[in-house]
Design a protein around this motif. Sequence first.
Motif, PDB file in Angstrom:
ATOM      1  N   GLY A  22       0.882  -1.089  -0.074  1.00  0.00           N
ATOM      2  CA  GLY A  22       0.134  -0.028   0.137  1.00  0.00           C
ATOM      3  C   GLY A  22       0.882   1.235   0.046  1.00  0.00           C
ATOM      4  O   GLY A  22       0.302   2.371  -0.518  1.00  0.00           O
ATOM      5  N   LYS A  23       2.147   1.095   0.439  1.00  0.00           N
ATOM      6  CA  LYS A  23       2.826   2.312   0.431  1.00  0.00           C
ATOM      7  C   LYS A  23       3.671   2.556  -0.776  1.00  0.00           C
ATOM      8  O   LYS A  23       4.463   1.682  -1.041  1.00  0.00           O
ATOM      9  CB  LYS A  23       3.705   2.431   1.793  1.00  0.00           C
ATOM     10  CG  LYS A  23       4.534   3.633   1.982  1.00  0.00           C
ATOM     11  CD  LYS A  23       5.158   3.673   3.467  1.00  0.00           C
ATOM     12  CE  LYS A  23       5.886   4.884   3.928  1.00  0.00           C
ATOM     13  NZ  LYS A  23       4.935   6.096   3.612  1.00  0.00           N
ATOM     14  N   GLN A  26       5.635   8.315  -4.964  1.00  0.00           N
ATOM     15  CA  GLN A  26       4.818   9.670  -5.924  1.00  0.00           C
ATOM     16  C   GLN A  26       5.185   9.649  -7.232  1.00  0.00           C
ATOM     17  O   GLN A  26       4.632   9.924  -8.171  1.00  0.00           O
ATOM     18  CB  GLN A  26       4.791  10.871  -5.144  1.00  0.00           C
ATOM     19  CG  GLN A  26       4.042  11.085  -3.941  1.00  0.00           C
ATOM     20  CD  GLN A  26       2.429  10.375  -4.362  1.00  0.00           C
ATOM     21  OE1 GLN A  26       1.815  11.072  -5.015  1.00  0.00           O
ATOM     22  NE2 GLN A  26       2.009   9.433  -3.627  1.00  0.00           N
ATOM     23  N   ARG A  63      -7.259  12.702  -8.987  1.00  0.00           N
ATOM     24  CA  ARG A  63      -6.937  12.127  -7.659  1.00  0.00           C
ATOM     25  C   ARG A  63      -7.468  13.163  -6.492  1.00  0.00           C
ATOM     26  O   ARG A  63      -8.198  12.668  -5.506  1.00  0.00           O
ATOM     27  CB  ARG A  63      -5.530  11.670  -7.362  1.00  0.00           C
ATOM     28  CG  ARG A  63      -5.366  10.547  -8.280  1.00  0.00           C
ATOM     29  CD  ARG A  63      -3.698  10.073  -8.193  1.00  0.00           C
ATOM     30  NE  ARG A  63      -2.965  11.350  -8.360  1.00  0.00           N
ATOM     31  CZ  ARG A  63      -1.673  11.666  -7.666  1.00  0.00           C
ATOM     32  NH1 ARG A  63      -1.466  10.540  -6.895  1.00  0.00           N
ATOM     33  NH2 ARG A  63      -1.040  12.612  -7.874  1.00  0.00           N
ATOM     34  N   LYS A  90      -7.258  12.480   6.191  1.00  0.00           N
ATOM     35  CA  LYS A  90      -6.703  11.103   5.696  1.00  0.00           C
ATOM     36  C   LYS A  90      -7.726  10.580   4.548  1.00  0.00           C
ATOM     37  O   LYS A  90      -6.998  10.050   3.716  1.00  0.00           O
ATOM     38  CB  LYS A  90      -7.071  10.159   6.891  1.00  0.00           C
ATOM     39  CG  LYS A  90      -6.766   8.625   6.697  1.00  0.00           C
ATOM     40  CD  LYS A  90      -6.683   7.726   7.837  1.00  0.00           C
ATOM     41  CE  LYS A  90      -6.690   6.307   7.278  1.00  0.00           C
ATOM     42  NZ  LYS A  90      -6.614   5.369   8.506  1.00  0.00           N
ATOM     43  N   GLY A  93      -6.762  12.294   1.395  1.00  0.00           N
ATOM     44  CA  GLY A  93      -5.519  11.738   0.659  1.00  0.00           C
ATOM     45  C   GLY A  93      -5.595  10.486   0.056  1.00  0.00           C
ATOM     46  O   GLY A  93      -4.614   9.815  -0.444  1.00  0.00           O
ATOM     47  N   LYS A  94      -6.621   9.688   0.201  1.00  0.00           N
ATOM     48  CA  LYS A  94      -6.940   8.359  -0.247  1.00  0.00           C
ATOM     49  C   LYS A  94      -6.391   8.181  -1.786  1.00  0.00           C
ATOM     50  O   LYS A  94      -5.996   6.930  -1.816  1.00  0.00           O
ATOM     51  CB  LYS A  94      -8.194   7.853   0.148  1.00  0.00           C
ATOM     52  CG  LYS A  94      -8.340   7.572   1.598  1.00  0.00           C
ATOM     53  CD  LYS A  94      -9.475   6.535   2.020  1.00  0.00           C
ATOM     54  CE  LYS A  94      -9.480   6.129   3.385  1.00  0.00           C
ATOM     55  NZ  LYS A  94     -10.662   5.347   3.631  1.00  0.00           N
ATOM     56  N   ARG A  97      -2.663   8.062  -2.722  1.00  0.00           N
ATOM     57  CA  ARG A  97      -1.595   7.329  -2.219  1.00  0.00           C
ATOM     58  C   ARG A  97      -0.656   6.608  -3.473  1.00  0.00           C
ATOM     59  O   ARG A  97       0.318   6.015  -3.197  1.00  0.00           O
ATOM     60  CB  ARG A  97      -2.493   6.182  -1.412  1.00  0.00           C
ATOM     61  CG  ARG A  97      -3.095   6.665   0.027  1.00  0.00           C
ATOM     62  CD  ARG A  97      -3.442   5.647   0.745  1.00  0.00           C
ATOM     63  NE  ARG A  97      -4.767   4.865  -0.073  1.00  0.00           N
ATOM     64  CZ  ARG A  97      -5.731   4.464   0.594  1.00  0.00           C
ATOM     65  NH1 ARG A  97      -5.435   3.978   1.966  1.00  0.00           N
ATOM     66  NH2 ARG A  97      -6.721   3.892   0.106  1.00  0.00           N
ATOM     67  N   ALA A  98      -1.153   6.548  -4.693  1.00  0.00           N
ATOM     68  CA  ALA A  98      -0.497   6.049  -5.551  1.00  0.00           C
ATOM     69  C   ALA A  98      -0.757   7.131  -6.880  1.00  0.00           C
ATOM     70  O   ALA A  98      -1.750   7.809  -6.905  1.00  0.00           O
ATOM     71  CB  ALA A  98      -0.882   4.609  -6.006  1.00  0.00           C
ATOM     72  N   TYR A 141      -2.201  -2.546  -5.582  1.00  0.00           N
ATOM     73  CA  TYR A 141      -3.230  -2.761  -4.267  1.00  0.00           C
ATOM     74  C   TYR A 141      -4.585  -2.592  -4.334  1.00  0.00           C
ATOM     75  O   TYR A 141      -5.017  -1.649  -5.030  1.00  0.00           O
ATOM     76  CB  TYR A 141      -2.563  -1.568  -3.401  1.00  0.00           C
ATOM     77  CG  TYR A 141      -2.964  -1.766  -1.888  1.00  0.00           C
ATOM     78  CD1 TYR A 141      -2.463  -2.902  -1.219  1.00  0.00           C
ATOM     79  CD2 TYR A 141      -3.724  -0.750  -1.257  1.00  0.00           C
ATOM     80  CE1 TYR A 141      -2.785  -2.846   0.297  1.00  0.00           C
ATOM     81  CE2 TYR A 141      -3.960  -0.900   0.083  1.00  0.00           C
ATOM     82  CZ  TYR A 141      -3.905  -2.003   0.873  1.00  0.00           C
ATOM     83  OH  TYR A 141      -4.096  -2.092   2.027  1.00  0.00           O
ATOM     84  N   ARG A 143      -8.364  -2.317  -3.444  1.00  0.00           N
ATOM     85  CA  ARG A 143      -9.198  -1.591  -2.277  1.00  0.00           C
ATOM     86  C   ARG A 143     -10.350  -1.743  -2.850  1.00  0.00           C
ATOM     87  O   ARG A 143     -10.873  -1.608  -3.941  1.00  0.00           O
ATOM     88  CB  ARG A 143      -8.729  -0.389  -2.085  1.00  0.00           C
ATOM     89  CG  ARG A 143      -7.278  -0.125  -1.509  1.00  0.00           C
ATOM     90  CD  ARG A 143      -7.002  -0.746   0.119  1.00  0.00           C
ATOM     91  NE  ARG A 143      -7.724  -0.017   0.911  1.00  0.00           N
ATOM     92  CZ  ARG A 143      -7.855  -0.222   2.209  1.00  0.00           C
ATOM     93  NH1 ARG A 143      -7.029  -1.354   2.480  1.00  0.00           N
ATOM     94  NH2 ARG A 143      -8.554   0.342   3.015  1.00  0.00           N
ATOM     95  N   TYR A 170      -4.769   0.382  -6.812  1.00  0.00           N
ATOM     96  CA  TYR A 170      -3.755   1.483  -6.668  1.00  0.00           C
ATOM     97  C   TYR A 170      -2.354   0.904  -7.349  1.00  0.00           C
ATOM     98  O   TYR A 170      -1.877  -0.307  -7.161  1.00  0.00           O
ATOM     99  CB  TYR A 170      -3.376   1.682  -5.132  1.00  0.00           C
ATOM    100  CG  TYR A 170      -4.516   2.566  -4.607  1.00  0.00           C
ATOM    101  CD1 TYR A 170      -4.614   3.679  -4.321  1.00  0.00           C
ATOM    102  CD2 TYR A 170      -5.684   1.958  -4.303  1.00  0.00           C
ATOM    103  CE1 TYR A 170      -5.451   4.514  -3.735  1.00  0.00           C
ATOM    104  CE2 TYR A 170      -6.693   2.589  -3.579  1.00  0.00           C
ATOM    105  CZ  TYR A 170      -6.827   3.872  -3.462  1.00  0.00           C
ATOM    106  OH  TYR A 170      -7.693   4.617  -2.856  1.00  0.00           O
TER     107      TYR A 170
END
Length: 195
Positions: A22-23, A26, A63, A90, A93-94, A97-98, A141, A143, A170
């Motif tokens: 998930g991390k 950028q 995004r 949070k 920013g979802k 994340r990618a 990833y 989701r 992602y």
Amino acid sequence: MDGMTTRTDDIQRAIHARRSIGKMQQEAPPREAVERIVEAATWAPFHKCQEPWRFVIVCGQARARLGEIAARTADLSRFPVEIHERVAAKERGKFARAPYVVAVIAEGSESPVDAEENYASAAAATQNMLLAAYAEGLSGYWRTGRLARQPEILAALGVRPGERLAAFVYLGYPAIEPAAAARSPLHEKARWLDA
């Protein structure tokens, strides 16, 4: 036969090695890599000789636009007032994340059976994307969660009535090494029915 063994080994190795990370960095992968990943999704199996999926590739400022919808529609009443802004940030920013977020949309159907088959095909397409991302050296990833059912998000993506969002995938360069993983022994999950 040796070529078949190599191919089988390669496929098994990819299935076992692929991880959801998930991390992500950028830095955006090349657009051509993302196109190859989405193209791989279209080779998933489907029911009744149709291709029951669509893809929306979210990148750039889109995004942030979806992130604003996510923040605005979050149910902050579930949290203490003092952390509302942190929760909203949070949510905001979802989608950031990618570099790329691919929405996998399963077509609807008048038939409940066909609608379920379409969703299953979209899930298979998603797995193809994850394996193709791994082959490209990228993280994929998968989701869903609240945002996969949030009406304003679905409207922004152009999801039509009767359709279902099967996944947000992602995509980006992994920012961390994946943790080692294991699975339960096969005999705990499968049984042979031979009589």
